[in-house]
Design a protein around this motif. Structure first.
Motif: not given
Length: 179
Positions: A13, A62, A66, A83
């Motif tokens: 990431v 995004f 979450t 992600i």
């Protein structure tokens, strides 16, 4: 069951987001000031579009899950995968804007080289038309496959962990669903 790769996923990431940040920074640093007559010419219009695309990526919410994994390795794994997917899609889109930005800058430099500070006139027509055609050919070559190849080649060259990076088909599906 924990597969032991969450650290690798987390590091991946950071790599992807680092690339994304660098692309965004490069695009944001470009400053050109076309004259009123040049404002709507292809290269200048393309630069504005690339900048707008990059800004839209920054403003986009995004798209990953979450929920807080709360120390659960399985939830952490799912979140990191989500992600990675979102980050790869953003980096892909930003790489496209970056490649198109470079094409526009080459167009501007070629045009300036031909004009040498003069206003365009009939004597420049053939050369300027050639520059316009070259831009169109270059843009046609910036395909999804080419973008994916440039990113994957860079990642491989740098020895990055790519096991869970999405395929081009997955990226294309996600982008198509967002339209």
């Amino acid at each position: 069951m924990d597969d032991g790769f969450n650290d690798a996923r987390a590091f991946r990431v950071t790599e992807i987001m680092g690339d994304y940040r660098n692309l965004q920074y490069y695009i944001s640093q470009i400053r050109v000031t076309p004259s009123a007559e040049e404002y709507y010419l292809p290269g200048y219009s393309l630069l504005r579009q690339c900048s707008a695309d990059a800004q839209a990526l920054l403003a986009a919410p995004f798209a990953a899950t979450t929920t807080s994994p709360g120390g659960n390795p399985e939830l952490e794994r799912a979140q990191l995968r989500s992600i990675i997917l979102d980050a790869c899609v953003r980096r892909f889109q930003c790489q496209k804007a970056y490649l198109r930005t470079h094409a526009a800058l080459r167009w501007i430099n070629s045009r300036n080289s031909i004009l040498r500070g003069q206003k365009a006139h009939a004597g420049h027509f053939a050369q300027l038309q050639e520059v316009d055609n070259k831009l169109q050919m270059e843009l046609a070559g910036i395909t999804d496959e080419h973008i994916e190849y440039t990113l994957r080649s860079q990642d491989i060259e740098e020895g990055r962990w790519l096991v869970e990076d999405p395929t081009l088909a997955t990226i294309q599906q996600i982008l198509a669903s967002r339209r």
